[in-house]
Write a protein that holds these residues in place. Structure first.
Motif, PDB file in Angstrom:
ATOM      1  N   ALA A   1      73.740   8.088-109.677  1.00  0.00           N
ATOM      2  CA  ALA A   1      72.563   7.896-110.662  1.00  0.00           C
ATOM      3  C   ALA A   1      72.949   8.403-112.111  1.00  0.00           C
ATOM      4  N   LEU A   2      73.256   9.445-112.038  1.00  0.00           N
ATOM      5  CA  LEU A   2      73.486  10.188-113.363  1.00  0.00           C
ATOM      6  C   LEU A   2      74.662   9.293-114.160  1.00  0.00           C
ATOM      7  N   ASP A   3      75.790   9.001-113.447  1.00  0.00           N
ATOM      8  CA  ASP A   3      76.594   7.972-114.076  1.00  0.00           C
ATOM      9  C   ASP A   3      76.170   6.763-114.576  1.00  0.00           C
ATOM     10  N   MET A   4      75.262   6.195-113.884  1.00  0.00           N
ATOM     11  CA  MET A   4      74.766   4.876-114.298  1.00  0.00           C
ATOM     12  C   MET A   4      73.861   5.002-115.363  1.00  0.00           C
ATOM     13  N   ALA A   5      73.172   5.918-115.680  1.00  0.00           N
ATOM     14  CA  ALA A   5      72.181   6.350-116.539  1.00  0.00           C
ATOM     15  C   ALA A   5      73.363   6.629-117.912  1.00  0.00           C
ATOM     16  N   LYS A   6      74.262   7.045-117.515  1.00  0.00           N
ATOM     17  CA  LYS A   6      75.205   7.229-118.737  1.00  0.00           C
ATOM     18  C   LYS A   6      76.109   6.254-119.267  1.00  0.00           C
ATOM     19  N   LEU A   7      75.816   5.050-118.397  1.00  0.00           N
ATOM     20  CA  LEU A   7      76.547   3.625-118.545  1.00  0.00           C
ATOM     21  C   LEU A   7      77.836   3.637-118.129  1.00  0.00           C
ATOM     22  N   ASP A   8      78.420   4.762-117.250  1.00  0.00           N
ATOM     23  CA  ASP A   8      79.522   4.831-116.453  1.00  0.00           C
ATOM     24  C   ASP A   8      79.314   4.003-115.097  1.00  0.00           C
ATOM     25  N   LEU A   9      79.221   2.609-115.433  1.00  0.00           N
ATOM     26  CA  LEU A   9      78.859   1.767-114.267  1.00  0.00           C
ATOM     27  C   LEU A   9      79.692   1.668-112.801  1.00  0.00           C
ATOM     28  N   GLN A  10      80.712   1.566-113.355  1.00  0.00           N
ATOM     29  CA  GLN A  10      82.075   1.706-112.352  1.00  0.00           C
ATOM     30  C   GLN A  10      81.810   2.630-111.369  1.00  0.00           C
ATOM     31  N   SER A  11      81.887   3.844-112.135  1.00  0.00           N
ATOM     32  CA  SER A  11      81.634   5.209-111.042  1.00  0.00           C
ATOM     33  C   SER A  11      80.290   5.308-110.385  1.00  0.00           C
ATOM     34  N   GLY A  12      79.244   4.878-111.202  1.00  0.00           N
ATOM     35  CA  GLY A  12      78.052   4.873-110.594  1.00  0.00           C
ATOM     36  C   GLY A  12      78.041   4.073-109.270  1.00  0.00           C
ATOM     37  N   ILE A  13      78.459   2.903-109.320  1.00  0.00           N
ATOM     38  CA  ILE A  13      78.247   1.894-108.445  1.00  0.00           C
ATOM     39  C   ILE A  13      78.943   2.509-107.429  1.00  0.00           C
ATOM     40  N   GLN A  14      80.332   2.851-107.782  1.00  0.00           N
ATOM     41  CA  GLN A  14      81.249   3.377-106.152  1.00  0.00           C
ATOM     42  C   GLN A  14      80.380   4.369-105.556  1.00  0.00           C
ATOM     43  N   ARG A  15      79.831   5.327-106.470  1.00  0.00           N
ATOM     44  CA  ARG A  15      79.181   6.469-105.806  1.00  0.00           C
ATOM     45  C   ARG A  15      78.229   6.024-104.919  1.00  0.00           C
ATOM     46  N   ILE A  16      77.244   5.293-105.600  1.00  0.00           N
ATOM     47  CA  ILE A  16      76.037   4.739-104.852  1.00  0.00           C
ATOM     48  C   ILE A  16      76.484   3.974-103.572  1.00  0.00           C
TER      49      ILE A  16
END
Length: 434
Positions: free
Chosen positions: A241-256
Motif C-alpha cells: 500500500a505504501l509503495d502504491m501511494a508512492k506511485l511505485d505501482l509495479q512493486s505495490g501490485i506485486q506485494r499486494i
C-alpha cells in the motif's frame, strides 16, 4: 584445419583474467556491486521499495558515484551507476520474502551513519557483519510468540479460556512447521497451505478431545480462525500500500498480489478443515464492562502486537515499543466502535495514531518506522469476518459472501489509508517527490 595452418594460441583468442579487467571500469563495478547488495539485503528483509531505493542512493553517493538510478520491485532490482561518461547496469533477483526487523534496523542505521566518503570494501565489511547476525530468538521462542499473538487475537474475538489455550498450542505448532519448511526453501504457497492445515487440524482435534472429557465447546470461529492468524502477510500488504501511494505501482501490485496469494493459501486449508468440523460464526457478547472491558481489550492487544513483533525477529526494546503503540491504538479503536463509531472510521483513525506514534518513537533513527507500525496494526485485521465470507462463498450464499468480502476489504483499506495519511504528515522525504 589444414596442415599449413598454425595451432590457435588460446591466450591470444581468450584474454587472461588480468587483461580483461584492464579493459573494464573495475572501480565502478565494485561500487555498483556494493550498492546493489545493500538494496538486495533490505528488500529480502521485507521493507518497502522506497526505503530500498533510499538506501541504495545513500550508499552510491558515499562511494563517489556521480549518479545512481534504480528500479525496485518485490522480486528484482535493476540499478545503474554513472561515473563521468561510463555507467554500469546490474540486475539482481530476490527470492526471499521473509521479514527480519532486526536486519532492517541495522541496515537502516548503516544508511543513516554512512560517512561522506567510503569504499566498497568498507560497505561489504559492514554488510557482512549485518548478514552474519543470526536470529535473536531461538526457534522454540519464535513458535511460542506466534502462539501468544494468536491467543491474544482469540481473546479479542471472544474465545473462551479453553479455546485460547488450544489456539496457543495450535498456532505455535503451525509456526514451527512453517519455519521448518521455509528454512528448507519449500514453496511459499505450499508452506502456507501446510502450516494452516496443521494449525486448524490441531485446534479442531484439541476441541474434540476436551469434548470427550467435559463440556462440548463446539468449533467456534473465534478460536478456529485465530489459530492461523500468524500467517497474515502484514508486511507485504502494508508495504504494498505504501509503495502504491508512492506511485511505485509495479512493486505495490506485486506485494499486494503476493499477500493476497498467501491469504488465499491459508483460506484453502481453513475451509477444507471446516468441512469436517462446521464452524460456529455467531458473535459472542462481551460480558465485561467499564474498566474490566478496557483491560480485556488493552492486555491482549499489547500481547498480540508483542508476539507478532518478536516473531518478526525484533529486539525486545523494539517489540515492546510496538506493543505499547498497538495496545493504545487498538484499545481506543475498540472503545470508539463500542460507543457507536463506524468500524472503518475507527480503524482509519487508530492507524493514523499508530503511524504518528511510530514516527515519534522512531525519531532520530532509533528504529525504522515500518518495524513499529506493521505489527501494531495486525491486531485490527478482521480474520473472523474473512472466514465468514469464505464459508458463505463456498455455501453458495453469494450475497452474504460479497457483503463479507466488502467488509473485510473496507477495513483493510482503512488500515492502509490511515498509515498512508500518517506517513504524509510525519515523513517529508516520503511525502514530496524528488
Amino acid at each position: 584445419m589444414s596442415d599449413s595452418q598454425e595451432p590457435i594460441d588460446e591466450t591470444r583468442v581468450r584474454s587472461v583474467h588480468e587483461s580483461e579487467e584492464s579493459l573494464e571500469p573495475v572501480s565502478l563495478i565494485e561500487q555498483s556491486r556494493a550498492t546493489l547488495r545493500t538494496g538486495q539485503l533490505m528488500l529480502a528483509a521485507g521493507t518497502a521499495s522506497y526505503r530500498v531505493k533510499q538506501a541504495m542512493r545513500a550508499v552510491a553517493v558515499s562511494l563517489g558515484v556521480d549518479e545512481h538510478t534504480n528500479h525496485v520491485a518485490m522480486t528484482d532490482i535493476a540499478a545503474t551507476s554513472h561515473r563521468g561518461r561510463i555507467f554500469r547496469t546490474e540486475v539482481i533477483e530476490n527470492r526471499s520474502f521473509a521479514v527480519n526487523t532486526d536486519r532492517l534496523w541495522h541496515l537502516d542505521r548503516l544508511r543513516r551513519t554512512l560517512p561522506e566518503r567510503t569504499t566498497p570494501a568498507e560497505v561489504h565489511r559492514a554488510l557482512d557483519e549485518i548478514e552474519s547476525r543470526g536470529a535473536l530468538h531461538p526457534g522454540w521462542m519464535n513458535s511460542g510468540v506466534a502462539g501468544l499473538a494468536c491467543a491474544a487475537f482469540a481473546v479479542l474475538n471472544g474465545a473462551l479460556a479453553w479455546e485460547v489455550a488450544i489456539v496457543f498450542l495450535a498456532a505455535s505448532m503451525g509456526q514451527w512447521v512453517r519455519r521448518t519448511l521455509a528454512h528448507r526453501h519449500f514453496n511459499a504457497f505450499g508452506t502456507t497451505v501446510v502450516a494452516a492445515a496443521v494449525s486448524t487440524l490441531l485446534y479442531v482435534g484439541g476441541i474434540n478431545l476436551i469434548a470427550l472429557s467435559g463440556p462440548d465447546l463446539g468449533t467456534h470461529a473465534a478460536g478456529y480462525i485465530s489459530s492461523v492468524l500468524f500467517l497474515l502477510p502484514g508486511f507485504a500488504l502494508i508495504t504494498g500500500a505504501l509503495d502504491m501511494a508512492k506511485l511505485d505501482l509495479q512493486s505495490g501490485i506485486q506485494r499486494i498480489a503476493y499477500g493476497t496469494m498467501i491469504v488465499l493459501a491459508a483460506g484453502v486449508s481453513v475451509w477444507i478443515v471446516s468441512l469436517a468440523s462446521p464452524v460456529d460464526t455467531i458473535p459472542r457478547a462481551d460480558a465485561a464492562t467499564g474498566i474490566a472491558e478496557l483491560a480485556l481489550w488493552a492486555a491482549p492487544s499489547f500481547l498480540g502486537v508483542l508476539g507478532f513483533s518478536l516473531m518478526f525477529n525484533s529486539p525486545w526494546r523494539m517489540a515492546l515499543t510496538a506493543a505499547v503503540i498497538g495496545g493504545l491504538a487498538n484499545t481506543g479503536r475498540l472503545a470508539a466502535m463500542d460507543a457507536g463509531m463506524e468500524t472503518q472510521l475507527a480503524t482509519a483513525i487508530a492507524c493514523v495514531g499508530v503511524g504518528v506514534l511510530a514516527a515519534a518513537a522512531a525519531r532520530g533513527g532509533r528504529f525504522p518506522v515500518i518495524t513499529l507500525s506493521v505489527p501494531a496494526v495486525l491486531v485490527m485485521i478482521p480474520g473472523v469476518a474473512a472466514h465468514e465470507a469464505l464459508v458463505a462463498l463456498n455455501g453458495g450464499d453469494y450475497t452474504g459472501a460479497m457483503a463479507g468480502i466488502l467488509e473485510v476489504t473496507l477495513i483493510v483499506l482503512s488500515i492502509m489509508v490511515g498509515l498512508v495519511v500518517a506517513k504524509l504528515v510525519t515523513d517529508k522525504e516520503w511525502s514530496f517527490a524528488r
